[in-house]
Design a protein around this motif. Sequence first.
Motif, PDB file in Angstrom:
ATOM      1  N   MET A 124      28.407  40.050  16.022  1.00  0.00           N
ATOM      2  CA  MET A 124      28.947  41.569  16.418  1.00  0.00           C
ATOM      3  C   MET A 124      29.732  41.475  17.950  1.00  0.00           C
ATOM      4  O   MET A 124      29.061  40.748  18.768  1.00  0.00           O
ATOM      5  N   PRO A 125      30.632  42.258  18.182  1.00  0.00           N
ATOM      6  CA  PRO A 125      31.197  42.304  19.587  1.00  0.00           C
ATOM      7  C   PRO A 125      29.834  42.649  20.667  1.00  0.00           C
ATOM      8  O   PRO A 125      28.959  43.759  20.047  1.00  0.00           O
ATOM      9  N   SER A 126      29.786  42.156  21.775  1.00  0.00           N
ATOM     10  CA  SER A 126      28.638  42.531  22.549  1.00  0.00           C
ATOM     11  C   SER A 126      28.550  43.981  22.917  1.00  0.00           C
ATOM     12  O   SER A 126      27.517  44.756  23.268  1.00  0.00           O
ATOM     13  N   GLU A 127      29.820  44.802  23.084  1.00  0.00           N
ATOM     14  CA  GLU A 127      29.642  46.256  23.310  1.00  0.00           C
ATOM     15  C   GLU A 127      29.246  46.973  22.183  1.00  0.00           C
ATOM     16  O   GLU A 127      28.946  48.275  22.400  1.00  0.00           O
ATOM     17  N   GLU A 128      28.887  46.641  20.890  1.00  0.00           N
ATOM     18  CA  GLU A 128      28.562  47.125  19.792  1.00  0.00           C
ATOM     19  C   GLU A 128      26.955  47.205  20.005  1.00  0.00           C
ATOM     20  O   GLU A 128      26.288  46.411  20.272  1.00  0.00           O
ATOM     21  N   LYS A 129      26.346  48.456  19.480  1.00  0.00           N
ATOM     22  CA  LYS A 129      24.906  48.529  19.471  1.00  0.00           C
ATOM     23  C   LYS A 129      24.677  47.689  18.166  1.00  0.00           C
ATOM     24  O   LYS A 129      25.190  47.279  17.120  1.00  0.00           O
ATOM     25  N   LYS A 130      23.312  47.065  18.234  1.00  0.00           N
ATOM     26  CA  LYS A 130      22.779  46.011  17.312  1.00  0.00           C
ATOM     27  C   LYS A 130      21.550  46.583  16.422  1.00  0.00           C
ATOM     28  O   LYS A 130      21.164  45.739  15.640  1.00  0.00           O
ATOM     29  N   ASN A 131      21.161  47.922  16.513  1.00  0.00           N
ATOM     30  CA  ASN A 131      20.213  48.401  15.894  1.00  0.00           C
ATOM     31  C   ASN A 131      20.574  48.473  14.199  1.00  0.00           C
ATOM     32  O   ASN A 131      21.769  48.163  14.057  1.00  0.00           O
ATOM     33  N   LEU A 132      19.687  48.648  13.407  1.00  0.00           N
ATOM     34  CA  LEU A 132      19.846  48.232  11.932  1.00  0.00           C
ATOM     35  C   LEU A 132      20.873  49.274  11.492  1.00  0.00           C
ATOM     36  O   LEU A 132      22.092  48.750  10.789  1.00  0.00           O
ATOM     37  N   LYS A 133      20.841  50.425  11.651  1.00  0.00           N
ATOM     38  CA  LYS A 133      21.907  51.558  11.441  1.00  0.00           C
ATOM     39  C   LYS A 133      23.359  51.187  12.027  1.00  0.00           C
ATOM     40  O   LYS A 133      24.319  51.254  11.116  1.00  0.00           O
ATOM     41  N   ALA A 134      23.428  50.839  13.239  1.00  0.00           N
ATOM     42  CA  ALA A 134      24.738  50.394  13.900  1.00  0.00           C
ATOM     43  C   ALA A 134      25.073  49.263  13.366  1.00  0.00           C
ATOM     44  O   ALA A 134      26.335  49.210  12.952  1.00  0.00           O
ATOM     45  N   ALA A 135      24.529  48.360  12.911  1.00  0.00           N
ATOM     46  CA  ALA A 135      24.910  47.079  12.511  1.00  0.00           C
ATOM     47  C   ALA A 135      25.484  47.129  11.026  1.00  0.00           C
ATOM     48  O   ALA A 135      26.384  46.659  10.535  1.00  0.00           O
ATOM     49  N   VAL A 141      27.811  48.337   5.582  1.00  0.00           N
ATOM     50  CA  VAL A 141      26.668  48.404   4.526  1.00  0.00           C
ATOM     51  C   VAL A 141      26.205  49.957   4.583  1.00  0.00           C
ATOM     52  O   VAL A 141      25.810  50.325   5.516  1.00  0.00           O
ATOM     53  N   GLU A 142      26.095  50.472   3.203  1.00  0.00           N
ATOM     54  CA  GLU A 142      25.681  51.747   3.072  1.00  0.00           C
ATOM     55  C   GLU A 142      24.171  51.831   3.331  1.00  0.00           C
ATOM     56  O   GLU A 142      23.298  50.935   2.928  1.00  0.00           O
ATOM     57  N   ASP A 152      14.857  50.733   4.501  1.00  0.00           N
ATOM     58  CA  ASP A 152      15.305  49.774   5.770  1.00  0.00           C
ATOM     59  C   ASP A 152      15.367  48.473   5.128  1.00  0.00           C
ATOM     60  O   ASP A 152      16.056  47.422   5.810  1.00  0.00           O
ATOM     61  N   ALA A 153      14.320  47.933   4.249  1.00  0.00           N
ATOM     62  CA  ALA A 153      14.187  46.728   3.921  1.00  0.00           C
ATOM     63  C   ALA A 153      15.321  46.335   2.955  1.00  0.00           C
ATOM     64  O   ALA A 153      15.886  45.177   3.075  1.00  0.00           O
ATOM     65  N   LYS A 154      15.716  47.159   2.017  1.00  0.00           N
ATOM     66  CA  LYS A 154      17.019  46.956   1.434  1.00  0.00           C
ATOM     67  C   LYS A 154      18.166  46.968   2.240  1.00  0.00           C
ATOM     68  O   LYS A 154      19.108  45.987   1.761  1.00  0.00           O
ATOM     69  N   ALA A 155      18.264  47.737   3.163  1.00  0.00           N
ATOM     70  CA  ALA A 155      19.572  47.591   3.934  1.00  0.00           C
ATOM     71  C   ALA A 155      19.524  46.473   4.692  1.00  0.00           C
ATOM     72  O   ALA A 155      20.730  45.975   4.888  1.00  0.00           O
ATOM     73  N   SER A 156      18.373  45.822   5.254  1.00  0.00           N
ATOM     74  CA  SER A 156      18.454  44.551   5.985  1.00  0.00           C
ATOM     75  C   SER A 156      19.060  43.552   5.106  1.00  0.00           C
ATOM     76  O   SER A 156      19.615  42.478   5.298  1.00  0.00           O
ATOM     77  N   HIS A 157      18.308  43.640   3.725  1.00  0.00           N
ATOM     78  CA  HIS A 157      19.109  42.619   2.495  1.00  0.00           C
ATOM     79  C   HIS A 157      20.361  42.471   2.456  1.00  0.00           C
ATOM     80  O   HIS A 157      21.256  41.600   2.463  1.00  0.00           O
TER      81      HIS A 157
END
Length: 238
Positions: A124-135, A141-142, A152-157
């Motif tokens: 991801m670009p450096s300026e973007e947030k990297k938490n799970l929701k932002a990623a 990814v819905e 959150d486990a499903k989202a990570s998958h």
Amino acid sequence: MVSSYIAVDLETTGLDPKHDKIIEIGAVRVLDGQIRETYETFVNPHRKLEEEVASLTGISDEQVESAPEIGEVIKEFLEFAGNLPLLGHHVIFDYSFLKRAAVNQGLGFERKGIDTLKLARRFMPSEEKKNLKAACEYFGVEMNLSHRALADAKASHFLYQEIEKRYGGEEAGAFTSQELIYKVKKEQPASKRQKEHLQDLLKYHKIVLSVQTDHLSRNEISRITDKIIAQYGRIRER
């Protein structure tokens, strides 16, 4: 590239595995890229949840008070996980809590892991947030829920699947599992004398704790006792 793993996420009372407790585990068994089975449970932390935790997760004291204890849950989780590597967003966080729980039950728990946070930081670009929701938003990814373990486990998958689909062909090395390193020793139970001393302090200073003292380890009860003495003083002889 890894296509079989356990995607896992925890909700906890705080961020420090030495002091805080698991309140929810959500996990997904993925075989050859497909979800085969899920695991989800609340865990009784034997303490009141702080308002911030309850607000963030939507989990209530009533839900965890009737839940099984971590000793029972960790055995179920290890059976569910088998020998598969773990996948998660900042997976070492979840692993540290799980390994501490396993070690306290006299169980071994050494695993390899895949960290979607590391993948997000790489692709991801450096300026973007990297938490799970932002990623997840960045990669399309819905997410149905946030800060609930199974969701959150499903989202990570699904996040891993999407990043791998885009970059796995040219950078396959980024999608291998790595040894998860977290060293921990089995916690010793508090002694009868420690419990009695703490109860005397609580009564003397008229303090109500949010944790159940019967479930504190030797180090935990010692830390709480020292904190009370530093803040309120010792019991004065009459």
